[in-house]
Design a protein around this motif. Structure first.
Motif, PDB file in Angstrom:
ATOM      1  N   THR A   1      66.540  16.381  19.364  1.00 49.17           N
ATOM      2  CA  THR A   1      67.833  16.486  18.585  1.00 49.17           C
ATOM      3  C   THR A   1      67.511  15.468  17.216  1.00 49.17           C
ATOM      4  O   THR A   1      68.492  15.623  16.428  1.00 49.17           O
ATOM      5  CB  THR A   1      68.976  16.231  19.350  1.00 49.17           C
ATOM      6  OG1 THR A   1      69.083  14.820  19.784  1.00 49.17           O
ATOM      7  CG2 THR A   1      69.387  17.220  20.336  1.00 49.17           C
ATOM      8  N   VAL A   2      66.830  14.269  17.399  1.00 49.89           N
ATOM      9  CA  VAL A   2      66.631  13.477  16.422  1.00 49.89           C
ATOM     10  C   VAL A   2      65.266  13.314  15.669  1.00 49.89           C
ATOM     11  O   VAL A   2      65.223  13.400  14.628  1.00 49.89           O
ATOM     12  CB  VAL A   2      67.077  11.965  16.987  1.00 49.89           C
ATOM     13  CG1 VAL A   2      66.735  10.890  15.815  1.00 49.89           C
ATOM     14  CG2 VAL A   2      68.441  11.909  17.520  1.00 49.89           C
ATOM     15  N   ALA A   3      64.289  13.439  16.470  1.00 43.62           N
ATOM     16  CA  ALA A   3      62.953  13.471  15.992  1.00 43.62           C
ATOM     17  C   ALA A   3      62.474  14.706  15.467  1.00 43.62           C
ATOM     18  O   ALA A   3      61.871  14.969  14.635  1.00 43.62           O
ATOM     19  CB  ALA A   3      61.843  12.702  16.788  1.00 43.62           C
ATOM     20  N   ALA A   4      62.645  15.795  16.380  1.00 44.36           N
ATOM     21  CA  ALA A   4      62.239  17.137  16.068  1.00 44.36           C
ATOM     22  C   ALA A   4      62.752  17.685  14.497  1.00 44.36           C
ATOM     23  O   ALA A   4      61.638  18.564  14.049  1.00 44.36           O
ATOM     24  CB  ALA A   4      62.734  18.191  17.146  1.00 44.36           C
ATOM     25  N   PRO A   5      63.950  17.524  14.218  1.00 46.78           N
ATOM     26  CA  PRO A   5      64.303  18.058  13.056  1.00 46.78           C
ATOM     27  C   PRO A   5      63.493  17.169  11.931  1.00 46.78           C
ATOM     28  O   PRO A   5      62.959  18.192  10.877  1.00 46.78           O
ATOM     29  CB  PRO A   5      65.816  17.775  12.936  1.00 46.78           C
ATOM     30  CG  PRO A   5      66.343  17.386  14.233  1.00 46.78           C
ATOM     31  CD  PRO A   5      64.975  17.074  14.969  1.00 46.78           C
ATOM     32  N   VAL A   6      63.146  16.282  11.913  1.00 48.50           N
ATOM     33  CA  VAL A   6      62.274  15.273  11.006  1.00 48.50           C
ATOM     34  C   VAL A   6      60.872  16.076  10.758  1.00 48.50           C
ATOM     35  O   VAL A   6      60.421  16.309  10.000  1.00 48.50           O
ATOM     36  CB  VAL A   6      62.320  13.897  11.267  1.00 48.50           C
ATOM     37  CG1 VAL A   6      61.397  13.214  10.099  1.00 48.50           C
ATOM     38  CG2 VAL A   6      63.733  13.266  11.316  1.00 48.50           C
ATOM     39  N   PHE A   7      60.348  16.222  12.310  1.00 46.39           N
ATOM     40  CA  PHE A   7      59.045  16.818  12.090  1.00 46.39           C
ATOM     41  C   PHE A   7      59.000  18.208  11.481  1.00 46.39           C
ATOM     42  O   PHE A   7      58.068  18.426  10.941  1.00 46.39           O
ATOM     43  CB  PHE A   7      58.696  17.009  13.720  1.00 46.39           C
ATOM     44  CG  PHE A   7      57.363  17.393  14.189  1.00 46.39           C
ATOM     45  CD1 PHE A   7      56.268  16.488  14.456  1.00 46.39           C
ATOM     46  CD2 PHE A   7      56.939  18.835  13.866  1.00 46.39           C
ATOM     47  CE1 PHE A   7      55.122  17.103  14.688  1.00 46.39           C
ATOM     48  CE2 PHE A   7      55.653  19.197  14.222  1.00 46.39           C
ATOM     49  CZ  PHE A   7      54.764  18.332  14.696  1.00 46.39           C
ATOM     50  N   ARG A   8      60.093  18.992  11.772  1.00 50.32           N
ATOM     51  CA  ARG A   8      60.029  20.437  11.484  1.00 50.32           C
ATOM     52  C   ARG A   8      60.053  20.319   9.967  1.00 50.32           C
ATOM     53  O   ARG A   8      59.414  21.085   9.140  1.00 50.32           O
ATOM     54  CB  ARG A   8      61.285  21.262  12.088  1.00 50.32           C
ATOM     55  CG  ARG A   8      61.153  22.542  11.288  1.00 50.32           C
ATOM     56  CD  ARG A   8      62.500  23.208  12.021  1.00 50.32           C
ATOM     57  NE  ARG A   8      62.525  24.784  11.575  1.00 50.32           N
ATOM     58  CZ  ARG A   8      61.895  25.654  12.251  1.00 50.32           C
ATOM     59  NH1 ARG A   8      61.130  25.541  13.334  1.00 50.32           N
ATOM     60  NH2 ARG A   8      61.944  26.959  11.699  1.00 50.32           N
ATOM     61  N   ASP A   9      61.126  19.442   9.259  1.00 48.57           N
ATOM     62  CA  ASP A   9      61.247  19.477   7.751  1.00 48.57           C
ATOM     63  C   ASP A   9      59.785  18.882   7.201  1.00 48.57           C
ATOM     64  O   ASP A   9      59.749  19.468   6.075  1.00 48.57           O
ATOM     65  CB  ASP A   9      62.397  18.422   7.523  1.00 48.57           C
ATOM     66  CG  ASP A   9      63.641  19.102   7.708  1.00 48.57           C
ATOM     67  OD1 ASP A   9      63.672  20.256   8.069  1.00 48.57           O
ATOM     68  OD2 ASP A   9      64.618  18.213   8.017  1.00 48.57           O
ATOM     69  N   VAL A  10      59.478  17.940   7.859  1.00 47.99           N
ATOM     70  CA  VAL A  10      57.972  17.417   7.031  1.00 47.99           C
ATOM     71  C   VAL A  10      56.859  18.320   7.288  1.00 47.99           C
ATOM     72  O   VAL A  10      56.424  18.441   6.421  1.00 47.99           O
ATOM     73  CB  VAL A  10      57.776  15.971   7.946  1.00 47.99           C
ATOM     74  CG1 VAL A  10      56.246  15.775   7.696  1.00 47.99           C
ATOM     75  CG2 VAL A  10      58.584  14.957   7.638  1.00 47.99           C
ATOM     76  N   ALA A  11      56.692  18.931   8.460  1.00 47.68           N
ATOM     77  CA  ALA A  11      55.938  20.078   8.597  1.00 47.68           C
ATOM     78  C   ALA A  11      56.126  21.086   7.550  1.00 47.68           C
ATOM     79  O   ALA A  11      55.001  21.986   7.026  1.00 47.68           O
ATOM     80  CB  ALA A  11      55.884  20.768  10.092  1.00 47.68           C
ATOM     81  N   THR A  12      57.294  21.731   7.378  1.00 49.55           N
ATOM     82  CA  THR A  12      57.484  22.866   6.417  1.00 49.55           C
ATOM     83  C   THR A  12      57.009  22.394   5.007  1.00 49.55           C
ATOM     84  O   THR A  12      56.501  23.036   4.201  1.00 49.55           O
ATOM     85  CB  THR A  12      59.245  23.235   6.328  1.00 49.55           C
ATOM     86  OG1 THR A  12      59.534  23.407   7.586  1.00 49.55           O
ATOM     87  CG2 THR A  12      59.479  24.202   5.440  1.00 49.55           C
ATOM     88  N   GLU A  13      57.600  21.132   4.757  1.00 47.03           N
ATOM     89  CA  GLU A  13      57.028  20.715   3.266  1.00 47.03           C
ATOM     90  C   GLU A  13      55.405  20.553   3.227  1.00 47.03           C
ATOM     91  O   GLU A  13      54.961  20.844   2.048  1.00 47.03           O
ATOM     92  CB  GLU A  13      57.763  19.368   2.803  1.00 47.03           C
ATOM     93  CG  GLU A  13      59.432  19.589   2.798  1.00 47.03           C
ATOM     94  CD  GLU A  13      59.612  20.268   1.524  1.00 47.03           C
ATOM     95  OE1 GLU A  13      58.908  20.357   0.479  1.00 47.03           O
ATOM     96  OE2 GLU A  13      60.810  20.080   1.201  1.00 47.03           O
ATOM     97  N   ILE A  14      54.892  19.933   3.987  1.00 45.55           N
ATOM     98  CA  ILE A  14      53.331  19.732   4.226  1.00 45.55           C
ATOM     99  C   ILE A  14      52.943  21.236   3.832  1.00 45.55           C
ATOM    100  O   ILE A  14      51.796  21.278   3.311  1.00 45.55           O
ATOM    101  CB  ILE A  14      53.044  18.973   5.367  1.00 45.55           C
ATOM    102  CG1 ILE A  14      53.312  17.608   5.239  1.00 45.55           C
ATOM    103  CG2 ILE A  14      51.357  19.089   5.647  1.00 45.55           C
ATOM    104  CD1 ILE A  14      52.977  16.757   6.460  1.00 45.55           C
TER     105      ILE A  14
END
Length: 572
Positions: free
Chosen positions: A538-551
């Protein structure tokens, strides 16, 4: 008797005179030889005393695409010398006031000081200094100063570090690569008269003394665009959850290049003195913590490389078990009870503590410890940044049954964020561990600086990758068009006194994509989130997903799922 004593006395006096005359003769001979025949040596020594080396500006720092991250800006400090006054303080103040943009009264007061040397103003730009030099006022002199400028502000501040030219103090790559940044290809020396004028000769290039020498430009592996989005989404989540701190590391699997190293809290190196040591510390290198469930990837990887399990392994998950005096439960035991016989996909999907313990117990303490060392735990990764910790990995002789069990699900050891990123990156890199680094090395330098070592077979790495992909595809962290091999984690934060655990947690997620041909390894860890449901998912996964999408957008990565969504693809 009296005559005999007198004769002895005269003999002694004669000997002393002879010795004294000999010394005088030798001294005169030495002076003659040195001043006549060795005159060149004394000329060289005198020349050396009046010879100077030029002021050297530090070279710039750029990212992998040439975007400037740091550079030197020249400024001047202006001094007055009362013993050389040809003009009165009032006259000097009237002349200098419009050039220095200072009130005449303030300048006249300074110029009237009784000090032997008077500082009139600091940080004068080159254009203003040239105008003052044109006045040819012998009562004035300049001191050349350099100021380090970071045009991107706080971007990648924990990688860049800072530089204080007055104290010659630095941090980050400014410290690590200091000699390189100040290195000039040719030796430049010139002579000056007592008045400070340059003595020109045929061997002196006028350009060498008319323009400041500049050191070498340092290129980093950092991609400013990726660094920016990592800092952006990390800061947003920390502010949203009122977390203490966090980090996002993005690494290129095949090369070990760090594409982004975002650390919160950050600081502006242009004004680093305004920040506390805690804000300036790169805690992702220095501080250790229990990795939690993300470590289950490494537990299974260790069992693979020691040939204790295969990809088709089945494990009896009882939901809870007692190890020594300690009862251990799956996080969902009270909701789901004992799952029974499970495979490795289920182990990762449901983050089974019991199954992870049983995998760890298939290895002896020595086997598990040796495998963990191969993955880089208990030692520095060798990243080219200062202050890296070794982490905490006890010798197997100190393991009891409880510690051996807790190792399996990420509590027996303490790691740094860079250790976790490098270890999982080895799986993305077909089983080859590689030194993480932020400096872009030449091919020759890379052979020395970037270490590669195979720690598991390519087949084992691919088997583990496929298991992770299947587990993510069954979770909310999946992506429509891209295969992700990843795992979330939540671990309790140890108390500051080192005894027991607090009610705060580390939320994390680590993985790589596109899993079929990994281009980036991403690690997100956030410390002590306070608001909402606090889990890795709930905390780290959303950041991971947003970063991955932008990369994916920035690097233009191709989808690797069989039936990618055409609408999503067009948006990327």
């Amino acid at each position: 008797m009296h005559k005999q004593n007198k004769r002895q006395f005269e003999t002694r006096i004669g000997c002393l005179q002879f010795v004294l005359n000999a010394c005088i003769f030798l001294l005169l001979g030495y002076l003659f030889l040195t001043q006549v025949f060795d005159i060149r040596g004394y000329k060289d020594r005198a020349k050396y005393q009046r010879t100077l080396t030029p002021f050297v500006l530090r070279g710039g720092i750029v990212d992998r695409n040439g975007i400037k991250l740091a550079s030197d800006d020249t400024s001047f400090n202006l001094y007055a010398h009362p013993q050389y006054y040809d003009n009165s303080p009032s006259e000097l103040a009237q002349t200098l006031s419009p050039l220095l943009n200072m009130p005449e009264g303030e300048l006249e007061k300074k110029l009237s000081s009784t000090d032997s040397v008077i500082l009139l103003k600091k940080g004068i730009d080159r254009k203003t200094a040239d105008k003052i030099k044109e006045l040819r006022l012998r009562e004035l002199s300049f001191e050349v100063k350099n100021k380090r400028v970071y045009p991107q502000g706080s971007l990648a501040s924990h990688v860049l570090g800072f530089y204080n030219p007055d104290a010659d103090m630095a941090g980050g790559v400014e410290y690590v690569a200091g000699d390189y940044l100040k290195y000039i290809d040719k030796s430049i020396r010139y002579e000056k008269t007592p008045n400070g004028d340059i003595i020109y000769n045929l061997s002196l290039d006028p350009e060498d003394v008319s323009t400041p020498a500049v050191g070498k430009t340092l290129q980093l592996t950092i991609d400013s665009a990726i660094q920016h989005i990592c800092e952006k989404y990390l800061t947003q989540m920390i502010q949203k959850t009122n977390a203490l701190r966090g980090a996002v590391i993005v690494m290129e699997p095949k090369t070990g290049d760090i594409l982004a190293f975002a650390v919160y809290p950050n600081y502006d190196p242009n004004n680093y003195s305004k920040y506390s040591l805690l804000e300036m510390k790169n805690w992702a290198l220095t501080d250790v913590y229990p990795p939690g469930s993300t470590f289950k990837i490494i537990t299974v990887a260790c069992a693979f490389l020691t040939n204790k399990i295969t990809k088709n392994e089945k494990i009896m998950d009882t939901g809870k078990m007692k190890v020594g005096w300690w009862e251990i439960l799956n996080y969902d035991y009270y909701d789901k009870g004992a799952p029974g016989l499970i495979d490795l996909v289920y182990l990762f999907q449901h983050s089974s503590n019991i199954a992870s313990i049983k995998v760890a117990q298939k290895m002896s303490s020595e086997e598990f410890y040796d495998a963990l060392q191969l993955f880089g735990y208990g030692q520095r990764t060798g990243i080219d940044l200062p202050g890296e910790s070794t982490g905490l990995l006890s010798k197997p002789s100190m393991w009891d049954t409880a510690m051996h069990a807790s190792m399996g699900y990420g509590y027996g050891s303490s790691v740094t964020a860079i250790q976790m990123a490098a270890a999982v990156n080895a799986i993305a890199n077909d089983g080859v561990w590689i030194t993480p680094h932020v400096i872009k090395y030449s091919d020759d330098s890379a052979k020395e600086k970037v270490i590669k070592r195979r720690i598991m077979t390519e087949e084992q790495a691919h088997d583990l990758r496929d298991i992770l992909v299947k587990s993510i595809d069954l979770s909310a962290s999946k992506m429509d068009d891209y295969q992700i091999a990843a795992k979330t984690g939540t671990s309790r934060r140890p108390n500051d006194n080192g005894v027991g655990y607090s009610n705060k947690v580390y939320a994390s997620m680590i993985g790589f994509l596109p899993a079929s041909n990994p281009k980036v390894t991403i690690y997100v860890v956030i410390d002590s989130a306070q608001k909402g449901a606090v889990w890795g998912s709930t905390v780290a996964a959303p950041v991971f997903r947003d970063v991955a999408t932008e990369i994916i957008r920035i690097l233009n990565l191709n989808p690797d799922k069989e039936n990618p969504n055409p609408l999503k693809k067009s948006k990327n």
